[in-house]
Design a protein around this motif. Structure first.
Motif, PDB file in Angstrom:
ATOM      1  N   ALA A   1       0.832  -1.201   0.000  1.00  0.00           N
ATOM      2  CA  ALA A   1       0.000   0.000   0.000  1.00  0.00           C
ATOM      3  C   ALA A   1       0.865   1.248   0.000  1.00  0.00           C
ATOM      4  O   ALA A   1       1.988   1.252   0.539  1.00  0.00           O
ATOM      5  CB  ALA A   1      -0.926   0.003   1.218  1.00  0.00           C
ATOM      6  N   LEU A   2       0.342   2.315  -0.590  1.00  0.00           N
ATOM      7  CA  LEU A   2       1.030   3.601  -0.697  1.00  0.00           C
ATOM      8  C   LEU A   2       0.292   4.640   0.127  1.00  0.00           C
ATOM      9  O   LEU A   2      -0.926   4.793   0.000  1.00  0.00           O
ATOM     10  CB  LEU A   2       1.078   4.063  -2.156  1.00  0.00           C
ATOM     11  N   ASN A   3       1.027   5.353   0.942  1.00  0.00           N
ATOM     12  CA  ASN A   3       0.451   6.415   1.758  1.00  0.00           C
ATOM     13  C   ASN A   3       1.186   7.716   1.453  1.00  0.00           C
ATOM     14  O   ASN A   3       2.417   7.764   1.500  1.00  0.00           O
ATOM     15  CB  ASN A   3       0.588   6.064   3.248  1.00  0.00           C
ATOM     16  N   TRP A   4       0.428   8.746   1.126  1.00  0.00           N
ATOM     17  CA  TRP A   4       1.020  10.073   0.915  1.00  0.00           C
ATOM     18  C   TRP A   4      -0.015  11.120   1.269  1.00  0.00           C
ATOM     19  O   TRP A   4      -1.146  10.794   1.628  1.00  0.00           O
ATOM     20  CB  TRP A   4       1.559  10.221  -0.506  1.00  0.00           C
ATOM     21  N   HIS A   5       0.364  12.398   1.175  1.00  0.00           N
ATOM     22  CA  HIS A   5      -0.515  13.484   1.579  1.00  0.00           C
ATOM     23  C   HIS A   5      -1.526  13.774   0.460  1.00  0.00           C
ATOM     24  O   HIS A   5      -1.476  14.826  -0.196  1.00  0.00           O
ATOM     25  CB  HIS A   5       0.295  14.739   1.895  1.00  0.00           C
ATOM     26  N   VAL A   6      -2.422  12.832   0.257  1.00  0.00           N
ATOM     27  CA  VAL A   6      -3.425  12.970  -0.807  1.00  0.00           C
ATOM     28  C   VAL A   6      -4.244  14.239  -0.555  1.00  0.00           C
ATOM     29  O   VAL A   6      -4.683  14.515   0.553  1.00  0.00           O
ATOM     30  CB  VAL A   6      -4.354  11.739  -0.836  1.00  0.00           C
ATOM     31  N   GLY A   7      -4.462  15.016  -1.609  1.00  0.00           N
ATOM     32  CA  GLY A   7      -5.210  16.264  -1.482  1.00  0.00           C
ATOM     33  C   GLY A   7      -4.350  17.455  -1.149  1.00  0.00           C
ATOM     34  O   GLY A   7      -4.797  18.596  -1.239  1.00  0.00           O
TER      35      GLY A   7
ATOM     36  N   ALA B   1      -5.667   6.523 -13.065  1.00  0.00           N
ATOM     37  CA  ALA B   1      -5.728   6.791 -14.500  1.00  0.00           C
ATOM     38  C   ALA B   1      -4.383   6.538 -15.177  1.00  0.00           C
ATOM     39  O   ALA B   1      -4.329   6.176 -16.359  1.00  0.00           O
ATOM     40  CB  ALA B   1      -6.180   8.227 -14.750  1.00  0.00           C
ATOM     41  N   ALA B   2      -3.296   6.706 -14.413  1.00  0.00           N
ATOM     42  CA  ALA B   2      -1.959   6.461 -14.962  1.00  0.00           C
ATOM     43  C   ALA B   2      -1.582   4.983 -14.919  1.00  0.00           C
ATOM     44  O   ALA B   2      -0.466   4.621 -15.301  1.00  0.00           O
ATOM     45  CB  ALA B   2      -0.929   7.278 -14.186  1.00  0.00           C
ATOM     46  N   GLY B   3      -2.509   4.151 -14.464  1.00  0.00           N
ATOM     47  CA  GLY B   3      -2.259   2.713 -14.425  1.00  0.00           C
ATOM     48  C   GLY B   3      -1.816   2.177 -13.084  1.00  0.00           C
ATOM     49  O   GLY B   3      -1.511   0.983 -12.958  1.00  0.00           O
ATOM     50  N   GLY B   4      -1.772   3.028 -12.045  1.00  0.00           N
ATOM     51  CA  GLY B   4      -1.346   2.583 -10.726  1.00  0.00           C
ATOM     52  C   GLY B   4      -2.355   1.655 -10.092  1.00  0.00           C
ATOM     53  O   GLY B   4      -3.538   1.981 -10.005  1.00  0.00           O
ATOM     54  N   ARG B   5      -1.920   0.508  -9.638  1.00  0.00           N
ATOM     55  CA  ARG B   5      -2.822  -0.507  -9.105  1.00  0.00           C
ATOM     56  C   ARG B   5      -2.591  -0.824  -7.632  1.00  0.00           C
ATOM     57  O   ARG B   5      -3.345  -1.596  -7.049  1.00  0.00           O
ATOM     58  CB  ARG B   5      -2.667  -1.814  -9.927  1.00  0.00           C
ATOM     59  N   ARG B   6      -1.549  -0.278  -7.021  1.00  0.00           N
ATOM     60  CA  ARG B   6      -1.323  -0.549  -5.610  1.00  0.00           C
ATOM     61  C   ARG B   6      -2.483  -0.004  -4.776  1.00  0.00           C
ATOM     62  O   ARG B   6      -3.118   0.996  -5.134  1.00  0.00           O
ATOM     63  CB  ARG B   6      -0.032   0.110  -5.132  1.00  0.00           C
ATOM     64  N   ALA B   7      -2.728  -0.642  -3.643  1.00  0.00           N
ATOM     65  CA  ALA B   7      -3.717  -0.106  -2.714  1.00  0.00           C
ATOM     66  C   ALA B   7      -3.247   1.251  -2.208  1.00  0.00           C
ATOM     67  O   ALA B   7      -2.045   1.488  -2.032  1.00  0.00           O
ATOM     68  CB  ALA B   7      -3.915  -1.074  -1.554  1.00  0.00           C
ATOM     69  N   VAL B   8      -4.196   2.139  -1.988  1.00  0.00           N
ATOM     70  CA  VAL B   8      -3.907   3.473  -1.471  1.00  0.00           C
ATOM     71  C   VAL B   8      -4.351   3.531  -0.017  1.00  0.00           C
ATOM     72  O   VAL B   8      -5.505   3.246   0.308  1.00  0.00           O
ATOM     73  CB  VAL B   8      -4.615   4.565  -2.288  1.00  0.00           C
ATOM     74  N   LEU B   9      -3.437   3.887   0.839  1.00  0.00           N
ATOM     75  CA  LEU B   9      -3.695   4.050   2.264  1.00  0.00           C
ATOM     76  C   LEU B   9      -3.670   5.546   2.543  1.00  0.00           C
ATOM     77  O   LEU B   9      -2.604   6.165   2.547  1.00  0.00           O
ATOM     78  CB  LEU B   9      -2.605   3.322   3.061  1.00  0.00           C
ATOM     79  N   GLY B  10      -4.837   6.140   2.728  1.00  0.00           N
ATOM     80  CA  GLY B  10      -4.858   7.584   2.934  1.00  0.00           C
ATOM     81  C   GLY B  10      -6.137   8.199   2.402  1.00  0.00           C
ATOM     82  O   GLY B  10      -7.194   7.573   2.377  1.00  0.00           O
ATOM     83  N   GLY B  11      -6.031   9.449   1.969  1.00  0.00           N
ATOM     84  CA  GLY B  11      -7.169  10.149   1.388  1.00  0.00           C
ATOM     85  C   GLY B  11      -7.778  11.205   2.281  1.00  0.00           C
ATOM     86  O   GLY B  11      -8.551  12.038   1.806  1.00  0.00           O
ATOM     87  N   LEU B  12      -7.461  11.187   3.589  1.00  0.00           N
ATOM     88  CA  LEU B  12      -8.038  12.163   4.520  1.00  0.00           C
ATOM     89  C   LEU B  12      -7.005  13.231   4.854  1.00  0.00           C
ATOM     90  O   LEU B  12      -5.924  12.922   5.370  1.00  0.00           O
ATOM     91  CB  LEU B  12      -8.490  11.472   5.811  1.00  0.00           C
ATOM     92  N   ARG B  13      -7.336  14.474   4.549  1.00  0.00           N
ATOM     93  CA  ARG B  13      -6.429  15.573   4.879  1.00  0.00           C
ATOM     94  C   ARG B  13      -6.491  15.853   6.380  1.00  0.00           C
ATOM     95  O   ARG B  13      -7.554  16.114   6.928  1.00  0.00           O
ATOM     96  CB  ARG B  13      -6.792  16.821   4.092  1.00  0.00           C
ATOM     97  N   ARG B  14      -5.356  15.830   7.013  1.00  0.00           N
ATOM     98  CA  ARG B  14      -5.355  15.997   8.471  1.00  0.00           C
ATOM     99  C   ARG B  14      -5.773  17.408   8.882  1.00  0.00           C
ATOM    100  O   ARG B  14      -6.348  17.588   9.961  1.00  0.00           O
ATOM    101  CB  ARG B  14      -3.983  15.658   9.038  1.00  0.00           C
ATOM    102  N   ALA B  15      -5.517  18.416   8.038  1.00  0.00           N
ATOM    103  CA  ALA B  15      -5.922  19.783   8.388  1.00  0.00           C
ATOM    104  C   ALA B  15      -7.434  19.884   8.502  1.00  0.00           C
ATOM    105  O   ALA B  15      -7.951  20.587   9.379  1.00  0.00           O
ATOM    106  CB  ALA B  15      -5.401  20.763   7.348  1.00  0.00           C
ATOM    107  N   ALA B  16      -8.155  19.184   7.629  1.00  0.00           N
ATOM    108  CA  ALA B  16      -9.619  19.201   7.701  1.00  0.00           C
ATOM    109  C   ALA B  16     -10.106  18.541   8.985  1.00  0.00           C
ATOM    110  O   ALA B  16     -11.091  18.968   9.593  1.00  0.00           O
ATOM    111  CB  ALA B  16     -10.203  18.494   6.483  1.00  0.00           C
ATOM    112  N   ILE B  17      -9.405  17.477   9.405  1.00  0.00           N
ATOM    113  CA  ILE B  17      -9.775  16.795  10.651  1.00  0.00           C
ATOM    114  C   ILE B  17      -9.540  17.716  11.840  1.00  0.00           C
ATOM    115  O   ILE B  17     -10.406  17.868  12.707  1.00  0.00           O
ATOM    116  CB  ILE B  17      -8.976  15.491  10.798  1.00  0.00           C
ATOM    117  N   THR B  18      -8.366  18.347  11.878  1.00  0.00           N
ATOM    118  CA  THR B  18      -8.040  19.238  12.995  1.00  0.00           C
ATOM    119  C   THR B  18      -8.993  20.424  13.054  1.00  0.00           C
ATOM    120  O   THR B  18      -9.373  20.870  14.140  1.00  0.00           O
ATOM    121  CB  THR B  18      -6.587  19.729  12.870  1.00  0.00           C
TER     122      THR B  18
END
Length: 324
Positions: free
Chosen positions: A239-245, A256-273
């Motif tokens: 799985a790949l985790n990065w600062h999505v958004g 769309a670029a063909g990436g098939r790995r699972a994505v771990l993430g998607g939630l912006r921490r600033a919105a949570i805080t």
């Protein structure tokens, strides 16, 4: 819950995405028993499907003789190294292999074993580990870049020792029941370029990750807003985790670029805080818009900084579970 996580990692359709949250526990994270209790309570209160360990961010360098100040964490800051054993290039010879069963590393393995035991097989646990270059930079502060440029041989020799120590720690963590590692890379930037990282960091990262080869849920964390995504996305993880958004690519762009790995993430921490539920809803919708949400495990792109609103996290959990 383990079945839900495994299905998401495999890119299968799931009734909902699995999710987890992570932050720091600065009042307890130097005590393995206390942080394990606090982590378990946190995971159960928010009904997480998996748990990323939340140790203090300097546990991996303590055994090489640093002194640290953790006081800023509770105010939304980070831990700081106040004294380092690395002042001159020849000091890198002090960085020799450490026994993962002793010292701060042993303390962290106890923390992980307590988490695995308390949460049981239904809740996978990820052990947080760091890229050898990240560890070396934390260990030496601003000296790392200068020494790597002027005296590459002793720095590389130290990185070999750090990578071997990290691999041994990862192997121990998986042997005691962790599902995998959360491999944090904080210094592989697009500005420096993939070629520069191949020269200094790649081989040591792969050597460290070799210790986690027995895991079924290994993830790479690409830290920051200038990540060498195309290179780090090739790492041998699940799985790949990065600062999505906050930094490209978006999940839809990656797919769309063909990436098939699972994505771990998607939630912006600033919105949570900020307790911005509308923004969190938008993040969830965006994360699940590509490929019907297959292969997505919802989580923050990085540590949720203090202050952390437990009620907000429970609301997000209810939303993900379709209860609100």
């Amino acid at each position: 819950m383990s079945d839900l996580v495994r299905a998401a990692l495999a890119g299968e359709a799931t009734p909902r995405p699995p999710y987890a949250f992570w932050t720091h526990f600065p009042d307890t994270d130097l005590d393995p028993d206390a942080i394990a209790r606090e982590t378990v309570a946190f995971a159960r209160a928010t009904r997480q499907d998996f748990v990323k360990s939340m140790p203090n961010g300097l546990y991996a360098v303590e055994d090489w003789g640093i002194r640290a100040d953790f006081s800023d964490i509770a105010r939304g800051g980070v831990a700081k190294v106040t004294a380092s054993p690395i002042a001159a290039p020849e000091d890198w010879a002090r960085v020799t292999r450490r026994d993962p069963a002793s010292g701060a590393l042993g303390r962290e393995l106890r923390h992980l074993s307590l988490l695995v035991e308390a949460l049981g097989p239904g809740v996978p646990v990820l052990a947080t580990v760091f890229s050898p270059v990240t560890t070396a930079k934390k260990l030496s502060g601003g000296a790392f870049a200068a020494h790597a440029a002027s005296h590459p041989a002793p720095v590389r020799a130290a990185l070999d020792e750090i990578a071997a120590t990290t691999a041994a720690f990862a192997a121990r963590a998986i042997a005691l029941g962790c599902a995998g590692v959360f491999f944090a890379v904080q210094d592989a930037t697009a500005t420096r370029g993939a070629a520069a990282w191949r020269e200094l960091g790649l081989d040591h990262d792969l050597a460290a990750l070799d210790g986690a080869r027995g895991g079924w849920f290994n993830a790479v964390h690409m830290h920051g807003d200038d990540i060498a995504f195309d290179l780090l996305a090739t790492y041998p993880v699940h799985a790949l985790n990065w600062h999505v958004g906050e930094t490209p690519p978006g999940i839809a762009e990656y797919r769309a670029a063909g990436g098939r790995r699972a994505v771990l993430g998607g939630l912006r921490r600033a919105a949570i805080t900020a307790r911005d539920m509308a923004a969190v809803d938008a993040d969830i919708a965006a994360a699940l818009s590509a490929d019907g949400g297959r292969g997505v495990l919802l989580a923050p792109g990085c540590v949720i900084r203090h202050p952390v609103d437990a009620g907000m996290l429970r609301r997000i959990a209810e939303r993900i579970r379709g209860e609100a």
